[in-house]
Design an enzyme around this catalytic site. Structure first.
Site, short mmCIF file in Angstrom:
data_model
loop_
_atom_site.label_atom_id
_atom_site.label_comp_id
_atom_site.label_asym_id
_atom_site.label_seq_id
_atom_site.Cartn_x
_atom_site.Cartn_y
_atom_site.Cartn_z
N TYR A 53 33.80 48.69 33.36
CA TYR A 53 34.45 49.99 33.54
C TYR A 53 34.74 50.63 32.18
CZ TYR A 53 35.15 48.11 38.28
OH TYR A 53 34.96 47.55 39.52
N HIS A 111 30.58 39.83 38.53
CA HIS A 111 30.62 41.16 39.16
C HIS A 111 29.59 41.32 40.29
CE1 HIS A 111 31.99 45.48 38.02
NE2 HIS A 111 31.79 45.39 39.31
#
Ligand code: NAP
Length: 277
Positions: A53, A111
């Site tokens: 992010y 992830h």
């Protein structure tokens, strides 16, 4: 705050704040720091982030926001599949710790599935856990085939499978949620509002919201929160929505509501691939 118990006995809050798209614009930094502080002041202690992010920017926002309040928090972060090698995980974790200005992550996860053999990834995660750098580890976007590839000795050690899950996307209920329940692995529902898509304008959701004098977003979150061992991490950039979303914890949907929702948003009845955002 209600919690679910992780394999190490640690307690994970069932409600958190997502941080995807934070840390991308320097002119938003102060606002994002303030928002995370407002969330903590409201009692939101789980913060979900990832090295992806803002290419580390979201973790830096968290680092600035949590200064002096680390002990109140349950920090979740994720590493890229291309960092999933034995050394790669350890180095990625060190970078995340530095950006968040902390010496441990509560739950650290892969992830999405990649090409590095999972034995390597889990050996590194175990080493990080043994060394106190992380408290629990988990996976994200793992379908049934991926979960079955997790080496047997680590399967029941998984602290979560973070998956795309909301009323409009129940693909996880095709096999994945059963596997997780059998192995005691909580689900962390990401994009629980379906990214504020047409879900929140659905007439059935609207009628249930009206009957309870709540909002469609609260219905969507309450529905997930009523599912066993399920955590939600809605993202918002607005303080009043933090309050609104958090109040979904107090909503009790009854059997009529649940039947209506099942009618409009049926669970999959044939093989369905896990969705991903
Ligand atoms: P989401 O939480 O379903 O939706 C966020 C959107 O909903 C934002 O546009 C937000 O706008 C809006 N919103 C929030 N509260 C609202 C409310 N009460 N009423 C109306 N609109 C509302 O989507 P998400 O950000 O994709 O998912 C949440 C978190 O999950 C992410 O931030 C990230 O931490 C994680 N995630 C993980 C993965 C993964 O691969 N593991 C993938 C995606 C997301 P405002 O900001 O204007 O309120």
């Amino acid at each position: 705050m209600r919690t679910v118990t992780l394999p190490q006995g640690n307690q994970m809050p069932v409600f958190g704040l997502g941080t995807w798209r934070m840390g991308e614009h320097p002119d938003q930094f102060d606002h994002e720091v303030d928002l995370i502080r407002a969330a903590m002041d409201l009692g939101i202690t789980l913060l979900d982030t990832a090295e992806m992010y803002g290419e580390g920017g979201a973790e830096e926002v968290i680092g600035a926001a949590i200064d002096g309040r680390r002990d109140e928090l349950f920090l979740v972060s994720k590493f890229f599949p291309h960092n999933a090698s034995r050394n790669g995980v350890i180095e990625a974790c060190e970078r995340s710790l530095r950006r968040m200005k902390t010496d441990y992550i509560d739950l650290y996860m892969l992830h999405w599935p990649g090409s590095v053999p999972l034995e390597q990834t889990f050996e590194a995660l175990q080493e990080l856990r043994d060394g106190g750098k992380i408290r629990d580890y988990g996976v994200s976007n793992f379908n049934l085939t991926d979960l079955e590839k997790v080496p047997a000795e680590y399967q029941s050690q998984l602290g979560c499978n973070q998956v795309f899950y909301n009323l409009a996307h129940r693909e996880v209920e095709w096999e994945v949620s059963d596997w997780c329940a059998r192995h005691g692995v909580p689900l962390m529902a990401y994009s629980p509002l379906d990214q504020a898509s047409k879900l929140l304008h659905d007439p059935v959701l609207g009628s249930i919201a009206e009957r309870h004098a709540i909002t469609p977003a609260q219905v969507a979150l309450a529905w997930l929160l009523q599912r066993p061992d399920t955590v939600v991490i809605p993202k918002t950039t607005q303080v009043q929505r933090l309050r609104e979303n958090l109040a979904a914890l107090e909503v009790q949907l009854d059997s009529d509501d649940l039947a209506l929702l099942d009618g409009s948003f049926p669970a999959p009845s044939s093989p369905t691939r896990l969705g991903m955002r």
